[in-house]
Write a protein that holds these residues in place. Structure first.
Motif, PDB file in Angstrom:
ATOM      1  N   THR A   1       0.848  -1.203   0.000  1.00  0.00           N
ATOM      2  CA  THR A   1       0.000   0.000   0.000  1.00  0.00           C
ATOM      3  C   THR A   1       0.875   1.241   0.000  1.00  0.00           C
ATOM      4  N   HIS A   2       2.033   1.137   0.606  1.00  0.00           N
ATOM      5  CA  HIS A   2       3.057   2.185   0.598  1.00  0.00           C
ATOM      6  C   HIS A   2       4.336   1.545   1.114  1.00  0.00           C
TER       7      HIS A   2
ATOM      8  N   ASN B   1       2.948   1.619  -5.934  1.00  0.00           N
ATOM      9  CA  ASN B   1       2.717   2.780  -6.799  1.00  0.00           C
ATOM     10  C   ASN B   1       4.036   3.466  -7.167  1.00  0.00           C
TER      11      ASN B   1
ATOM     12  N   GLU C   1      -1.965   5.043 -11.363  1.00  0.00           N
ATOM     13  CA  GLU C   1      -3.119   5.453 -10.571  1.00  0.00           C
ATOM     14  C   GLU C   1      -4.294   4.484 -10.518  1.00  0.00           C
ATOM     15  N   ASN C   2      -4.804   4.029 -11.644  1.00  0.00           N
ATOM     16  CA  ASN C   2      -6.010   3.184 -11.604  1.00  0.00           C
ATOM     17  C   ASN C   2      -5.743   1.775 -12.106  1.00  0.00           C
TER      18      ASN C   2
ATOM     19  N   SER D   1      -6.429  -0.614  -8.112  1.00  0.00           N
ATOM     20  CA  SER D   1      -5.602   0.355  -7.389  1.00  0.00           C
ATOM     21  C   SER D   1      -6.359   1.667  -7.301  1.00  0.00           C
TER      22      SER D   1
ATOM     23  N   PHE E   1      -5.606   5.324  -6.051  1.00  0.00           N
ATOM     24  CA  PHE E   1      -4.495   6.173  -5.626  1.00  0.00           C
ATOM     25  C   PHE E   1      -4.987   7.111  -4.518  1.00  0.00           C
ATOM     26  N   THR E   2      -4.440   6.965  -3.304  1.00  0.00           N
ATOM     27  CA  THR E   2      -4.905   7.753  -2.154  1.00  0.00           C
ATOM     28  C   THR E   2      -3.712   8.399  -1.442  1.00  0.00           C
TER      29      THR E   2
ATOM     30  N   SER F   1       0.795   6.489  -1.601  1.00  0.00           N
ATOM     31  CA  SER F   1      -0.106   5.595  -0.858  1.00  0.00           C
ATOM     32  C   SER F   1      -1.282   5.196  -1.736  1.00  0.00           C
ATOM     33  N   THR F   2      -1.564   3.909  -1.744  1.00  0.00           N
ATOM     34  CA  THR F   2      -2.614   3.365  -2.603  1.00  0.00           C
ATOM     35  C   THR F   2      -3.477   2.425  -1.790  1.00  0.00           C
TER      36      THR F   2
ATOM     37  N   SER G   1      -8.105  12.498  -0.418  1.00  0.00           N
ATOM     38  CA  SER G   1      -8.119  11.115  -0.920  1.00  0.00           C
ATOM     39  C   SER G   1      -9.291  10.340  -0.324  1.00  0.00           C
TER      40      SER G   1
END
Ligand SMILES: [Zn+2]
Length: 209
Positions: free
Chosen positions: A57-58, A81, A114-115, A127, A129-130, A137-138, A174
């Motif tokens: 996630t990160h 990401n 991103e997506n 995914s 993207f946040t 962070s995803t 986000s």
């Protein structure tokens, strides 16, 4: 799909082991390997899981502490990401600050956009993207039902933004503009602590009211 939650490492990162139990191949992946490698190895063996990749996630140190262990043991790549590269580049500093031993650098083998969608057996991963807790962070929406939110959204709180690439305005945006657009009944599995739902957080998360 089946999954295990394994609290790992000194910061109790929720490491998730997920696999497709509807298919003989039993393809699976790990989210945020922070520790408990022996326990996870055992679960992989017992359930005959055919591990395909690590999904982060990160890339803060507590979430990547066991990335190289699993990469080597199973010969699998790390997906994260593309905007987490600066976080990976600064792992030594994070390790010193938080008291982790990290001997080698970590490489993101597949940089997610991103997506980007990932499909593994009968499992679909979207995914989302946040950014905010960190630049890349995803959150990952699995089979349109389960959201692995990393350190973006927790039960009744949010991830901190005062360390290593954090941005408070971004994390709020986000969550409000992306995660809170998802269905209320989606179950949220965060990077630390107990699970929750999107609907519950909309009503009970003081940061977002
Ligand atoms: Zn973090």
């Amino acid at each position: 799909m089946k999954y295990f939650t394994i609290p790992s490492g000194p910061f109790e990162v929720n490491t998730y082991l997920i696999y497709d139990d509807e298919n003989n191949e039993r393809l699976g992946f790990i989210i945020d390997p922070g520790g408990q490698e022996n326990k996870i190895d055992k679960l992989i063996k017992e359930n005959n899981i055919n591990l395909q990749f690590i999904l982060n996630t990160h890339c803060h140190i507590d979430h990547v502490a066991m990335v190289n262990y699993f990469k080597k043991k199973y010969g699998i790549p790390l997906y994260a990401n593309e905007d987490e590269q600066p976080i990976v580049d600064n792992l030594k500093e994070q390790a010193e600050y938080l008291g982790f031993d990290i001997a080698e650098n970590i490489t993101i083998d597949k940089k997610l956009k991103e997506n980007e969608d990932i499909n593994i057996g009968n499992i679909n991963i979207k995914s989302i993207f946040t950014p905010g807790h960190s630049p890349g962070s995803t959150s990952f929406l699995v089979n349109n039902n389960f959201l692995f939110s990393g350190d973006t959204l927790f039960r009744q709180t949010i991830g901190r933004t005062d360390l290593f690439g954090g941005d408070f305005d971004k994390i709020i945006k986000s969550i409000k503009n992306k995660l809170f657009k998802l269905n209320d009944d989606i179950i949220v599995y965060p990077g630390h602590g107990k699970d929750t739902t999107i609907g519950y957080e909309k009503k009970n998360n003081a940061y977002l009211m």
